[in-house]
Design an enzyme around this catalytic site. Structure first.
Site, PDB file in Angstrom:
ATOM      1  N   ASP A  71      18.019   9.549 -54.415  1.00  0.00           N
ATOM      2  CA  ASP A  71      16.996   8.642 -55.193  1.00  0.00           C
ATOM      3  C   ASP A  71      16.189   8.852 -56.246  1.00  0.00           C
ATOM      4  OD1 ASP A  71      15.413   9.570 -53.341  1.00  0.00           O
ATOM      5  OD2 ASP A  71      15.005   8.283 -51.693  1.00  0.00           O
TER       6      ASP A  71
ATOM      7  N   GLU B  90      12.228  17.050 -53.857  1.00  0.00           N
ATOM      8  CA  GLU B  90      14.255  16.605 -54.475  1.00  0.00           C
ATOM      9  C   GLU B  90      14.812  17.602 -54.960  1.00  0.00           C
ATOM     10  OE1 GLU B  90      14.254  13.666 -54.177  1.00  0.00           O
ATOM     11  OE2 GLU B  90      12.168  12.710 -54.290  1.00  0.00           O
TER      12      GLU B  90
ATOM     13  N   ASP C 149      16.094  10.631 -46.126  1.00  0.00           N
ATOM     14  CA  ASP C 149      15.003  11.127 -46.057  1.00  0.00           C
ATOM     15  C   ASP C 149      13.835  10.960 -44.804  1.00  0.00           C
ATOM     16  OD1 ASP C 149      12.051   9.453 -47.492  1.00  0.00           O
ATOM     17  OD2 ASP C 149      11.960   8.034 -46.205  1.00  0.00           O
TER      18      ASP C 149
ATOM     19  N   HIS D 190      14.867   3.623 -49.954  1.00  0.00           N
ATOM     20  CA  HIS D 190      14.270   2.235 -49.311  1.00  0.00           C
ATOM     21  C   HIS D 190      14.722   0.623 -49.662  1.00  0.00           C
ATOM     22  CE1 HIS D 190      11.375   5.588 -48.219  1.00  0.00           C
ATOM     23  NE2 HIS D 190      11.263   4.986 -49.528  1.00  0.00           N
TER      24      HIS D 190
ATOM     25  N   ASP E  21      17.386  14.531 -50.087  1.00  0.00           N
ATOM     26  CA  ASP E  21      15.972  14.091 -50.413  1.00  0.00           C
ATOM     27  C   ASP E  21      14.608  15.033 -50.371  1.00  0.00           C
ATOM     28  OD1 ASP E  21      14.308  11.931 -50.946  1.00  0.00           O
ATOM     29  OD2 ASP E  21      14.495  10.488 -49.232  1.00  0.00           O
ATOM     30  N   GLY E  22      13.939  14.783 -50.715  1.00  0.00           N
ATOM     31  CA  GLY E  22      12.803  15.711 -50.727  1.00  0.00           C
ATOM     32  C   GLY E  22      11.498  14.632 -50.516  1.00  0.00           C
TER      33      GLY E  22
END
Length: 141
Positions: free
Chosen positions: A67, A45, A131, A121, A7-8
């Protein structure tokens, strides 16, 4: 099989950013993260799977969970068109983050990778954890 969650994050876009990855090799978990000043969310990302793949030294079967549709579609679909079109997108404009895309693409050649998109989420424990790691890294700037 190695499973990697990436994740970023950016506090503002552009702004201070962070990236993170959780690498699971035979139930041995390694967490990596980093921060970058004056960057974008998309760059973070992309940097997450780049940094994760740099940790894998030998050819492996890998699943990468993200994601980010930008990352998943970019590396599995769009990149082939960009290369064919001399790094121009469908609007004939230069592809943004070309250097990072090339770096990621080159790293993928050493492995057999399955890219898996996960909804953000939505309760996926490792996606939620990566995240938080990326957000904490962004806050370190």
């Amino acid at each position: 099989m190695i499973k990697i969650y990436t994740d970023g994050s950016c506090l503002k876009n552009p702004g201070n950013g962070g990236w993170a990855a959780i690498i699971n090799v035979d139930n041995q978990i390694k967490k990596i993260s980093g921060s970058v000043k004056d960057t974008t969310n998309n760059k973070m990302e992309l940097l997450a799977p780049i940094k994760a793949l740099q940790e894998i030294k030998e050819q492996q079967l890998i699943e990468i969970y993200t994601d980010s549709q930008y990352v998943k579609l970019g590396i599995t679909d769009w990149i082939h068109k960009w290369i064919k079109n001399d790094w121009r997108n469908s609007k004939k404009e230069p592809v943004k983050n070309k250097e990072l895309w090339i770096e990621l693409y080159d790293l993928t050649k050493s492995h057999e990778i399955k890219w898996i998109w996960v909804k953000a989420h939505a309760g996926n424990v490792l996606n939620e954890e990566v995240d938080l790691l990326a957000k904490k890294a962004a806050e370190l700037n």
